[in-house]
Design a protein around this motif. Structure first.
Motif: not given
Lengths: 258, 200
Positions: A60-86
């Motif tokens: 997907r092209h992102n001409p506005s340059g604004r942050d636009q998140f997609y489900p696969d990225e959301i899953h990736e962040i949760a998988k990589e980082h959230f088990s360590k959140v205190k």
């Protein structure tokens, strides 16, 4: 663990959003997973009536340059980082069974994520968000509020289809940090919590604009439930609903954080 | 004289049969009450089935009812429909337009029981529920309704609940999709073997 979201946008892009530029060049392989999105192609010489094609979300092209998140990225962040959140919400399931504590990690992770990204004067508390989820959906991710209307509120945070569209609209009322997800993806607990926290921040912003001062998080919840003005006018039923939310919050706060 | 007595006896028998719950319904009631001893408060007038009662456990573990404690577990109660009301009380406007709090108002022993939606919902959606209410309650004497206790304000003769679903002899309606259908709840992850147990 370090912060989920470094404050500088450039750092953020480098660390968590490396795909913004790469994404436009990357070609999806036949085996690549992730949903395809329909795209309307305007009329041209080849297709005088226009046509509809599909695109992989990574392309997907992102001409506005604004942050636009997609489900696969959301899953990736949760998988990589959230088990360590205190800083997690109270693990008590109250009487909701195992689902009453099943989403604590996601709640903790996305609350911390949005707190670091949007740096509110008073950080959002995981317990407050968990109380909101309890009051909205009783922790059932599969629910739809109106059986006759697939556009009605759905999932853990009861995001409506209108809200989903606002969350994804780069030309709409949200200035940045959008999410593109399908209606059905709002039943995914991870997507629902991500979107719900984002929406609560936005509701606080809206309530603050109307009040002419920074709204409290409780006022943001009232805005989320569309009862804030009724509360101000002393509407009894609005107060009952708010008290119910506050009771959950009180119960979660009693046990503190992990 | 004999004819008069026979006629009176006939009338008594007719009225008794109208008020009596059939034996098979009584047996079904005994069965669900043994499985779910806390979920139904008072008489059910033959309206509830084991499936209706079991759905409450999909939402939250059962526990003994107490007026002193709010509970997410939806308790079933049955009311006479006289003096009942279905209201859509207008709330704030939001991105969806006009909204309302859905409220089913039922009275018993002088106490007003207010069953409320979890949040303000679109006014159209509330009116659609209201149409269903009119259809399902017309020519009916009783309604059974389920909801978790929010607050008891008996001093002010007011008790508030969260609205989950209601049922008459004509049918059932619920706040959430599939809220009257146990198979739907099980298909969507409800594990009754665990959830029907009292809260740990």
């Amino acid at each position: 663990m370090g912060p989920l979201m470094p404050k500088k946008k450039s750092d953020r892009t480098k660390k968590l959003r490396p795909k913004k530029t790469i994404r436009n060049k990357k070609q999806p392989s036949a085996s690549s997973s992730g949903p395809l999105h329909p795209m309307k192609v305007p009329p041209s010489k080849t297709f005088p009536d226009g046509h509809i094609t599909t695109r992989h979300e990574h392309c997907r092209h992102n001409p506005s340059g604004r942050d636009q998140f997609y489900p696969d990225e959301i899953h990736e962040i949760a998988k990589e980082h959230f088990s360590k959140v205190k800083k997690r919400p109270c693990p008590l399931p109250l009487k909701f069974g195992s689902s009453g504590s099943a989403y604590d990690e996601l709640i903790a992770g996305w609350v911390q994520y949005w707190n670091e990204l949007l740096t509110p004067d008073v950080p959002l508390e995981p317990n407050l968000f968990k109380a909101l989820v309890a009051s909205e959906s009783s922790f059932d991710p599969n629910i739809l509020a109106d059986r006759k209307n697939p556009k009605s509120a759905r999932g853990l945070t009861q995001i409506t289809d209108d809200t989903r569209k606002i969350l994804g609209d780069e030309k709409g009322e949200l200035k940045d940090h959008h999410i593109t997800a399908t209606r059905e993806e709002m039943n995914d607990p991870n997507i629902s919590i991500y979107a719900g926290v984002r929406w609560l921040f936005h509701k606080r912003h809206l309530a603050s604009s109307k009040l002419g001062r920074m709204a409290t998080w409780e006022e943001a919840v009232a805005e989320y439930k569309s009862i804030r003005q009724g509360l101000k006018r002393g509407v009894k039923r609005d107060k009952v609903l708010m008290d119910r939310f506050l009771k959950y919050l009180e119960d979660y706060r009693k046990c503190g954080t992990k | 004289m004999r004819n008069k007595i026979a006629f009176l006896l006939f009338l008594v028998l007719i009225s008794a049969s109208a008020c009596t719950i059939p034996a098979h319904k009584k047996a079904a009631e005994d069965n669900y009450r043994s499985k779910y001893p806390y979920t139904v408060l008072g008489e059910d007038y033959g309206l509830l089935t084991e499936d209706d009662v079991a759905i409450s456990s999909c939402i939250a573990h059962p526990s003994p009812f107490s007026l002193q404690e709010s509970s997410p577990h939806p308790y079933w109660q049955c009311f006479s429909l006289s003096g009942s009301a279905f209201e859509c009380e207008e709330a704030d406007e939001n991105e969806e337009g006009r909204t309302a709090i859905l409220a089913v108002v039922l009275k018993k022993d002088g106490i007003t029981n207010d069953y409320l939606s979890r949040r303000a919902i679109p006014l159209d959606a509330c009116n659609s529920h209201k149409d269903d209410w009119v259809r399902l309650t017309s020519n009916q004497k009783f309604v059974c309704i389920s909801g978790g206790l929010i607050n008891d304000d008996s001093d002010k003769m007011y008790r508030s609940w969260i609205f989950e679903s209601y049922k008459t002899a004509k049918g059932c309606d619920s706040y959430f999709q599939g809220g009257c259908n146990l198979a739907h709840k099980i298909q969507n992850g409800c594990n009754l073997a665990i959830m029907a147990q009292p809260a740990p």
